[in-house]
Design a protein around this motif. Structure first.
Motif, PDB file in Angstrom:
ATOM      1  N   ILE A 414       8.872 -35.338  25.122  1.00 28.32           N
ATOM      2  CA  ILE A 414       7.971 -35.029  26.234  1.00 28.32           C
ATOM      3  C   ILE A 414       8.349 -35.847  27.466  1.00 28.32           C
ATOM      4  O   ILE A 414       8.444 -35.319  28.579  1.00 28.32           O
ATOM      5  CB  ILE A 414       6.507 -35.301  25.829  1.00 28.32           C
ATOM      6  CG1 ILE A 414       6.058 -34.333  24.732  1.00 28.32           C
ATOM      7  CG2 ILE A 414       5.576 -35.191  27.039  1.00 28.32           C
ATOM      8  CD1 ILE A 414       4.776 -34.772  24.033  1.00 28.32           C
ATOM      9  N   THR A 415       8.568 -37.139  27.277  1.00 29.62           N
ATOM     10  CA  THR A 415       8.923 -38.011  28.398  1.00 29.62           C
ATOM     11  C   THR A 415      10.205 -37.540  29.067  1.00 29.62           C
ATOM     12  O   THR A 415      10.281 -37.417  30.296  1.00 29.62           O
ATOM     13  CB  THR A 415       9.094 -39.459  27.911  1.00 29.62           C
ATOM     14  OG1 THR A 415       7.862 -39.923  27.369  1.00 29.62           O
ATOM     15  CG2 THR A 415       9.515 -40.372  29.048  1.00 29.62           C
ATOM     16  N   CYS A 436       4.099 -29.096  24.295  1.00 31.89           N
ATOM     17  CA  CYS A 436       4.254 -29.997  23.164  1.00 31.89           C
ATOM     18  C   CYS A 436       3.126 -31.029  23.143  1.00 31.89           C
ATOM     19  O   CYS A 436       2.537 -31.293  22.086  1.00 31.89           O
ATOM     20  CB  CYS A 436       5.612 -30.696  23.241  1.00 31.89           C
ATOM     21  SG  CYS A 436       5.935 -31.836  21.881  1.00 31.89           S
ATOM     22  N   ALA A 437       2.820 -31.617  24.286  1.00 30.81           N
ATOM     23  CA  ALA A 437       1.767 -32.632  24.343  1.00 30.81           C
ATOM     24  C   ALA A 437       0.415 -32.051  23.945  1.00 30.81           C
ATOM     25  O   ALA A 437      -0.360 -32.687  23.211  1.00 30.81           O
ATOM     26  CB  ALA A 437       1.704 -33.231  25.744  1.00 30.81           C
ATOM     27  N   LEU A 476       2.483 -39.109  27.947  1.00 29.39           N
ATOM     28  CA  LEU A 476       1.322 -38.571  28.668  1.00 29.39           C
ATOM     29  C   LEU A 476       1.294 -39.069  30.097  1.00 29.39           C
ATOM     30  O   LEU A 476       0.938 -38.321  31.027  1.00 29.39           O
ATOM     31  CB  LEU A 476       0.047 -38.952  27.925  1.00 29.39           C
ATOM     32  CG  LEU A 476      -0.100 -38.337  26.522  1.00 29.39           C
ATOM     33  CD1 LEU A 476      -1.233 -39.007  25.757  1.00 29.39           C
ATOM     34  CD2 LEU A 476      -0.315 -36.834  26.602  1.00 29.39           C
ATOM     35  N   ALA A 477       1.674 -40.331  30.298  1.00 27.85           N
ATOM     36  CA  ALA A 477       1.757 -40.857  31.662  1.00 27.85           C
ATOM     37  C   ALA A 477       2.850 -40.153  32.457  1.00 27.85           C
ATOM     38  O   ALA A 477       2.691 -39.889  33.656  1.00 27.85           O
ATOM     39  CB  ALA A 477       2.016 -42.364  31.620  1.00 27.85           C
ATOM     40  N   ALA A 478       3.972 -39.823  31.791  1.00 27.34           N
ATOM     41  CA  ALA A 478       5.040 -39.078  32.473  1.00 27.34           C
ATOM     42  C   ALA A 478       4.570 -37.685  32.866  1.00 27.34           C
ATOM     43  O   ALA A 478       4.898 -37.181  33.957  1.00 27.34           O
ATOM     44  CB  ALA A 478       6.266 -38.998  31.566  1.00 27.34           C
ATOM     45  N   LEU A 479       3.805 -37.036  31.994  1.00 26.58           N
ATOM     46  CA  LEU A 479       3.272 -35.714  32.322  1.00 26.58           C
ATOM     47  C   LEU A 479       2.283 -35.791  33.477  1.00 26.58           C
ATOM     48  O   LEU A 479       2.227 -34.881  34.322  1.00 26.58           O
ATOM     49  CB  LEU A 479       2.599 -35.093  31.100  1.00 26.58           C
ATOM     50  CG  LEU A 479       3.466 -34.238  30.192  1.00 26.58           C
ATOM     51  CD1 LEU A 479       2.675 -33.789  28.981  1.00 26.58           C
ATOM     52  CD2 LEU A 479       4.026 -33.028  30.940  1.00 26.58           C
ATOM     53  N   HIS A 480       1.489 -36.845  33.512  1.00 28.01           N
ATOM     54  CA  HIS A 480       0.570 -37.029  34.639  1.00 28.01           C
ATOM     55  C   HIS A 480       1.344 -37.058  35.948  1.00 28.01           C
ATOM     56  O   HIS A 480       0.947 -36.424  36.942  1.00 28.01           O
ATOM     57  CB  HIS A 480      -0.215 -38.328  34.454  1.00 28.01           C
ATOM     58  CG  HIS A 480      -1.003 -38.746  35.655  1.00 28.01           C
ATOM     59  ND1 HIS A 480      -2.014 -37.976  36.187  1.00 28.01           N
ATOM     60  CD2 HIS A 480      -0.914 -39.857  36.453  1.00 28.01           C
ATOM     61  CE1 HIS A 480      -2.524 -38.592  37.244  1.00 28.01           C
ATOM     62  NE2 HIS A 480      -1.873 -39.720  37.425  1.00 28.01           N
TER      63      HIS A 480
END
Length: 669
Positions: A414-415, A436-437, A476-480
């Protein structure tokens, strides 16, 4: 007792355990029931640990575990337990430490003999069916262990007590260092790493060579902060050598687990999700600096993840096997004659030259693993040849796939897809990361707590470890950042809250256990702050804490925890920097900043946003969206109706800019 005298692996959620479900060995899954059976029978436990893509695990299985006579000895004298190291890394860590302590080396398959209280007293790795190269046969070992257990029980108990005492001593945590994590310490750490570089061949140290994914990411961030030419050259040499050698799949993209030689020629053929996700992040980061070859490698590796490891529900499978039909490299190796058969004489000869396929071969039985030591002179012809060979290879038998979905490794994917897709302009990568997340959060969170893995949409019982929490929170922080959606930041904060509550060591501020305080009790509670094949759980959690602190309204709790972790890790950067690559990655971001870029915009794909994602150094927090839509955009309006970038270095903010060139000047210093 009769119901236990059977192989119980068929109902496992681990593909590796299921591979052994037809063995005549009465394999049990790890748990209290199996240990209780050993106590009832007053026999030792034979613990076998491996993973589905492991070549020598397959060899030992074929030679010994499928052998009726050997299985009869195992069943009569032991309770035999099979463990998937990828599903239960906590068990693997405990007994691998015991194996290394006893033998001086480790590896898989791991073979450990335990008391019924799970205390190890004899450990090893692969054992052959007949005596070989100074090793006893597996049968000889089984008989000797069984005899020792019956006749010299006191010695066994003394040995197990000694091993457990040593395991507990080494799991006591790292002492606090005297150094502050600052620019001087990082300069010294990088200098020590560079002293170990294999300059002619690329990489660090000798054979076998594993991809130093975290280390090169940390070095690249050091280059961005300092402009160090020696570090830049080392990064370039290593990136080039890995991707031009046989460890990289020149036809289908993606990296094998490691190179057995120092020249990166012959790979150990399994392809792991974690290696490819970590390397995708690095090559995408390098591609942002204008490296065209790194860009191509990043694109091909992302394609490999999405095409060959993607699962039906949007996640990523764990691995492709090392073997095909029991033969290592069968899918991937070529002879000159095979090239001619597919391509014809002229293109076949050209392909042999470009890919380093020789008459004598670089691998086994006259076959060669494809390499690409130099760029082809005719790119169009090369693309056509490459496509034809890939199509032909697809008709060959293919390696098996481990469909297990591991939380941490999907976090790495994800990252990489979120960061790489945002920086290089591949929106489909970001969309795949988000799918995926969503699935991981939906399936792998049970009653607010993460699980380690699932298979076929069924989540396993094994609890997630520190690595899972850190990797998922980073993702999750990267997706944000990639999407500007607040829900990803909220989810990252929730994962970190659990990590702080259950994995932090209250007696050693800044230190982390690898298992939760309410997880299954093993003979010792494992923790390892150093990188292994993947970054340490402690370093991943610290990266997430640092990133979320720079993005969140709840910055004080997360920021203070990140500071404590980095302070504790200073001794690792000082004394073992090659094994602390992810700490270097995190520390470089901390020393450089935090650097925050908040872009108030009505379009998350305008020139200002693209510029920030392309030129900002690794570790920079870049968030774009409408004013006040997320915490970092609070009270940061458009400027005269135009998108505006607000740049802060170490909590000191510059005036907002609306021109991409002005933004570049603020970020490239």
């Amino acid at each position: 007792m009769a119901t236990r005298e059977r192989n119980t692996l068929s109902d496992s959620t681990s593909p590796y355990l299921r591979q052994h479900a037809d063995n005549p060995v009465h394999w049990q899954q790890w748990g209290d029931d199996a240990l209780a059976w050993a106590r009832e029978r007053d026999v030792p436990v034979l613990l076998s640990v491996g993973y589905s893509a492991c070549h020598w695990c397959h060899v030992m299985a074929h030679e010994s575990f499928e052998n009726d006579a050997i299985a009869e000895i195992m069943n009569a004298n032991f309770v035999c337990i099979k463990v998937d190291r990828e599903e239960r890394p906590d068990i693997d860590a405990v007994y691998m430490n015991a194996t290394v302590a006893m033998t001086g080396q480790g590896g898989w398959p791991m073979t450990a003999f335990l008391t019924p209280d799970a205390e190890p007293f004899y450990c090893g790795t692969y054992f052959p069916p007949t005596p070989r190269q100074g090793m006893p046969s597996f049968t000889q070992l089984l008989e000797a262990i069984s005899e020792t257990w019956r006749t010299r029980r006191g010695e066994v108990q003394q040995a197990s007590a000694s091993v457990v005492a040593e395991l507990r001593r080494t799991a006591a945590g790292i002492p606090e260092g005297d150094r502050v994590v600052d620019a001087a310490l990082l300069d010294e750490a990088v200098a020590r790493v560079l002293a170990d570089e294999d300059v002619p061949r690329g990489g660090f140290g000798g054979a076998p060579k594993f991809p130093p994914s975290s280390l090169v990411e940390g070095l690249l961030r050091h280059v961005e902060r300092t402009g160090s030419e020696p570090a830049r050259a080392a990064v370039s040499r290593t990136a080039d050598a890995m991707a031009r050698g046989g460890m990289y799949d020149q036809l289908g993209g993606g990296f094998a687990r490691y190179s057995v030689d120092a020249d990166w020629v012959v790979p150990h053929f399994e392809k792991m999700l974690y290696d490819n996700a970590l390397l995708l992040r690095f090559y995408a980061h390098l591609a942002r600096r204008g490296d065209a070859f790194a860009h191509r490698v990043a694109v091909d590796t992302a394609d490999f993840l999405l095409r060959d490891l993607g699962t039906d529900d949007g996640c990523f499978a764990s691995a492709l096997d090392a073997d095909t039909d029991g033969v290592e490299g069968l899918t991937y190796a070529w002879t000159p004659a095979q090239l001619v058969e597919v391509l014809g004489p002229e293109d076949g000869a050209m392909a042999a030259q470009v890919f380093g396929v020789t008459d004598t071969g670089t691998f086994e039985e006259g076959a060669s693993v494809l390499q690409l030591r130099a760029e082809p002179t005719d790119p169009e012809r090369f693309a056509r040849v490459r496509s034809a060979l890939a199509a032909s290879r697809a008709t060959r038998p293919q390696p098996g796939r481990d469909d297990k979905v591991v939380t941490a490794w999907n976090g790495f994917a994800i990252t990489a897809l979120a960061e790489g897709g945002a920086a290089l302009g591949y929106r489909n990568w970001v969309d795949a990361a988000a799918r995926c997340a969503d699935r991981i959060l939906d399936l792998h969170r049970v009653d607010g707590r993460l699980r380690r893995a699932s298979l076929g949409g069924v989540v396993g019982d094994a609890a997630a470890i520190a690595e899972d929490h850190g990797a998922l929170a980073v993702a999750l922080a990267a997706l944000h950042q990639a999407t500007g959606e607040a829900r990803w930041l909220t989810a990252a904060e929730e994962v970190l809250d659990v990590a702080l509550d259950h994995f932090a060591d209250p007696e050693q501020p800044g230190s982390w256990f690898d298992t939760a305080d309410d997880a299954e009790t093993l003979v010792t509670r494992p923790r390892d702050p150093l990188d292994n094949a993947t970054p340490s759980g402690a370093a991943l959690i610290t990266e997430a804490l640092l990133t979320v602190a720079a993005s969140s309204e709840n910055s004080s709790r997360f920021g203070a925890a990140a500071d404590r972790s980095l302070a504790r890790a200073s001794i690792l950067l000082e004394r073992a920097p090659r094994s602390a690559g992810h700490w270097l990655t995190v520390a470089e971001a901390a020393v450089a900043g935090p650097v925050q870029v908040a872009i108030a915009t009505e379009s998350v794909d305008d020139d200002l946003v693209r510029t920030a994602r392309r030129v900002a150094a690794g570790g920079t927090v870049v968030v774009a969206g409408p004013p006040d839509s997320v915490p970092l955009l609070a009270d940061r309006p458009l400027v005269s109706g135009e998108s505006a970038a607000y740049v802060c270095h170490g909590f000191v903010c510059d005036r907002p800019v609306t021109d991409p060139e002005d933004l570049t000047a603020l970020l490239v210093r």
